[in-house]
Design a protein around this motif. Structure first.
Motif, short mmCIF file in Angstrom:
data_model
loop_
_atom_site.label_atom_id
_atom_site.label_comp_id
_atom_site.label_asym_id
_atom_site.label_seq_id
_atom_site.Cartn_x
_atom_site.Cartn_y
_atom_site.Cartn_z
N ARG B 16 0.83 -1.21 0.00
CA ARG B 16 0.00 0.00 0.00
C ARG B 16 0.86 1.25 0.00
O ARG B 16 0.63 2.19 -0.75
CB ARG B 16 -0.91 -0.05 1.23
CG ARG B 16 -1.76 1.16 1.39
CD ARG B 16 -2.77 0.90 2.50
NE ARG B 16 -3.01 2.13 3.24
CZ ARG B 16 -3.88 2.22 4.22
NH1 ARG B 16 -4.60 1.18 4.59
NH2 ARG B 16 -4.05 3.36 4.86
N GLU B 17 1.88 1.23 0.85
CA GLU B 17 2.79 2.37 0.96
C GLU B 17 3.53 2.61 -0.37
O GLU B 17 3.64 3.73 -0.84
CB GLU B 17 3.79 2.10 2.07
CG GLU B 17 4.29 3.33 2.76
CD GLU B 17 4.94 2.96 4.09
OE1 GLU B 17 6.17 3.07 4.17
OE2 GLU B 17 4.22 2.52 5.01
N LEU B 18 4.02 1.53 -0.96
CA LEU B 18 4.78 1.66 -2.21
C LEU B 18 3.89 2.08 -3.38
O LEU B 18 4.25 2.95 -4.16
CB LEU B 18 5.52 0.35 -2.54
CG LEU B 18 6.63 -0.07 -1.57
CD1 LEU B 18 7.24 -1.40 -2.01
CD2 LEU B 18 7.74 1.00 -1.48
N PHE B 46 -0.68 -15.95 -0.07
CA PHE B 46 -1.71 -14.98 0.30
C PHE B 46 -2.32 -14.28 -0.92
O PHE B 46 -3.51 -13.99 -0.97
CB PHE B 46 -1.14 -13.92 1.25
CG PHE B 46 -0.77 -14.47 2.59
CD1 PHE B 46 -1.77 -14.83 3.49
CD2 PHE B 46 0.56 -14.64 2.96
CE1 PHE B 46 -1.46 -15.35 4.73
CE2 PHE B 46 0.89 -15.16 4.20
CZ PHE B 46 -0.12 -15.51 5.09
N PHE B 47 -1.47 -13.99 -1.90
CA PHE B 47 -1.91 -13.24 -3.07
C PHE B 47 -1.44 -13.93 -4.34
O PHE B 47 -0.30 -13.75 -4.77
CB PHE B 47 -1.37 -11.80 -3.01
CG PHE B 47 -1.72 -11.09 -1.74
CD1 PHE B 47 -3.01 -10.63 -1.52
CD2 PHE B 47 -0.77 -10.89 -0.74
CE1 PHE B 47 -3.34 -9.99 -0.32
CE2 PHE B 47 -1.08 -10.24 0.44
CZ PHE B 47 -2.37 -9.79 0.66
N PRO B 48 -2.33 -14.71 -4.96
CA PRO B 48 -1.94 -15.46 -6.16
C PRO B 48 -1.40 -14.57 -7.28
O PRO B 48 -0.64 -15.04 -8.12
CB PRO B 48 -3.24 -16.14 -6.58
CG PRO B 48 -4.06 -16.24 -5.33
CD PRO B 48 -3.70 -15.03 -4.52
N MET B 55 -6.25 -5.56 -5.24
CA MET B 55 -7.63 -5.60 -4.75
C MET B 55 -7.65 -5.49 -3.22
O MET B 55 -8.45 -4.76 -2.65
CB MET B 55 -8.31 -6.91 -5.18
CG MET B 55 -8.51 -7.07 -6.67
SD MET B 55 -9.79 -5.99 -7.35
CE MET B 55 -11.25 -6.98 -7.02
N ALA B 56 -6.75 -6.24 -2.58
CA ALA B 56 -6.69 -6.22 -1.12
C ALA B 56 -6.22 -4.87 -0.59
O ALA B 56 -6.70 -4.38 0.44
CB ALA B 56 -5.77 -7.34 -0.62
N ASP B 121 -7.05 -2.89 -16.86
CA ASP B 121 -7.42 -3.92 -15.88
C ASP B 121 -8.88 -3.69 -15.48
O ASP B 121 -9.19 -2.87 -14.62
CB ASP B 121 -6.49 -3.88 -14.67
CG ASP B 121 -6.67 -5.10 -13.78
OD1 ASP B 121 -7.84 -5.52 -13.58
OD2 ASP B 121 -5.66 -5.65 -13.30
N GLU B 122 -9.74 -4.47 -16.10
CA GLU B 122 -11.17 -4.29 -15.91
C GLU B 122 -11.61 -4.61 -14.47
O GLU B 122 -12.53 -3.98 -13.94
CB GLU B 122 -11.89 -5.19 -16.93
CG GLU B 122 -13.37 -5.02 -17.01
CD GLU B 122 -13.84 -3.61 -17.31
OE1 GLU B 122 -13.04 -2.81 -17.85
OE2 GLU B 122 -15.00 -3.30 -16.98
N VAL B 123 -10.92 -5.56 -13.85
CA VAL B 123 -11.29 -5.96 -12.49
C VAL B 123 -10.97 -4.82 -11.51
O VAL B 123 -11.79 -4.44 -10.67
CB VAL B 123 -10.55 -7.26 -12.10
CG1 VAL B 123 -10.79 -7.61 -10.64
CG2 VAL B 123 -11.00 -8.41 -13.00
N LEU B 124 -9.76 -4.27 -11.64
CA LEU B 124 -9.38 -3.17 -10.74
C LEU B 124 -10.22 -1.92 -11.03
O LEU B 124 -10.62 -1.20 -10.12
CB LEU B 124 -7.88 -2.85 -10.88
CG LEU B 124 -6.92 -3.92 -10.36
CD1 LEU B 124 -5.46 -3.47 -10.56
CD2 LEU B 124 -7.16 -4.22 -8.88
#
Lengths: 202, 202
Positions: B16-18, B46-48, B55-56, B121-124
């Motif tokens: 998040r910071e980066l 944790f994140f595939p 997203m997280a 990126d349609e999901v984001l």
């Protein structure tokens, strides 16, 4: 056609399209060279670095803007406040045309780059800031005229012109996030309601 | 402390910071793992994908917002229009604090990501759009209350709330480009002047 000019132009046009449609970091020099059909050596002859290329892309786009839709919208022959309607319309049709072709609304290249690079490239940040300063001076002149002609009540034209530019960038941002240029047409006219009041005299 | 939660949290906080301080494309998974002191295998547990991480990160930031400065600003005990002043103040102090530490104004993570990734990126994009929808509903409620209490003249609260959010994102964009949080404080109060009128009845 002059081959040197042609090569430089091809690189510029390709880079501008890719940066605008995707992002600065997402596009590599190799990809630009491949698409523009230019050798890497030739690329570096014109643009010693990717930053130099970005500076040229910003100049190129700003030039097009200044002589294209900004010049049309801020036509001195139009009543001042009508220019703002023209400007919103122009932004809408520009984004709509791009979406009709690409399926995606690209947004404003300057706004995109500003949010992407401002924290890590001081040269590009300063360049983009100068573009925004110039753009807000168009709003400023418009507001000065509107006040002079008694069409709007006196206000802080300096600050209001910046608020209007911010609003324009903001609605394009929201429209891009919704991938829907109609957002610009629906929200845009509210630009004329923005007011920063003059400081009160004591 | 639960180690599993701790590892996930460390990755999230670092990413998040980066992402916020630089950009999504500019930050690699290796760098995040190195800084968070996490093995790559553990990261992918944790994140595939990097998209899952983004997203997280968006959820995490939206959660903090909702319980932090948005909750404070949109406090139901405040008179509705005053909430807008609080919101501008909160945005200003948040950006100022970040600049005081880092030397650079990071802007709004949601706006940054929206302009960077929406075309590819349609999901984001959909996720960020949902965050903005939720944010504009806070403005909507505020406007409904202000109209109900007779503090402002009736207007199109749906469209005006979106215009206000767009303006907020726009002034943060301009402030980031100038690397100057004061832009938020100077232009911000004009948010209350924005109006999209109700469609005229025939």
């Amino acid at each position: 056609m002059n081959t040197v000019v042609d090569t430089r132009e091809r690189i510029l046009t390709t880079a501008r399209e890719l940066f605008h449609g995707r992002s600065y970091a997402d596009v590599g020099i190799k990809e630009i060279c491949d698409l523009a059909k230019v050798q890497k050596g030739s690329f570096y002859h014109f643009f010693p670095s990717k930053q130099d290329l970005a500076m040229a892309v910003i100049d190129d786009m700003a030039e097009d803007w200044a002589h294209g839709f900004v010049a049309e919208a801020f036509d001195r022959n139009l009543p001042p406040m009508e220019r703002l309607d023209y400007m919103i319309d122009a932004a809408y049709y520009w984004q709509k045309a791009a979406k009709d072709i690409e399926g995606r609304m690209p947004g404003c290249l300057f706004g995109n780059l500003a949010l992407e690079v401002s924290t890590r490239d001081e040269v590009l940040r300063a360049k983009l800031n100068a573009v925004f300063q110039k753009a807000s001076s168009q709003f400023h002149e418009t507001l000065d005229e509107a006040i002079e002609q008694g069409q709007i009540a006196p206000l802080d034209a300096q600050a209001t012109s910046q608020a209007m530019l911010a609003f324009l960038e903001g609605i394009i941002l929201l429209a891009k996030t919704r991938n829907d240029p109609e957002v610009i047409r629906t929200l845009g006219p509210a630009i004329k309601t923005l007011r920063v009041e003059l400081p009160m005299e004591n």
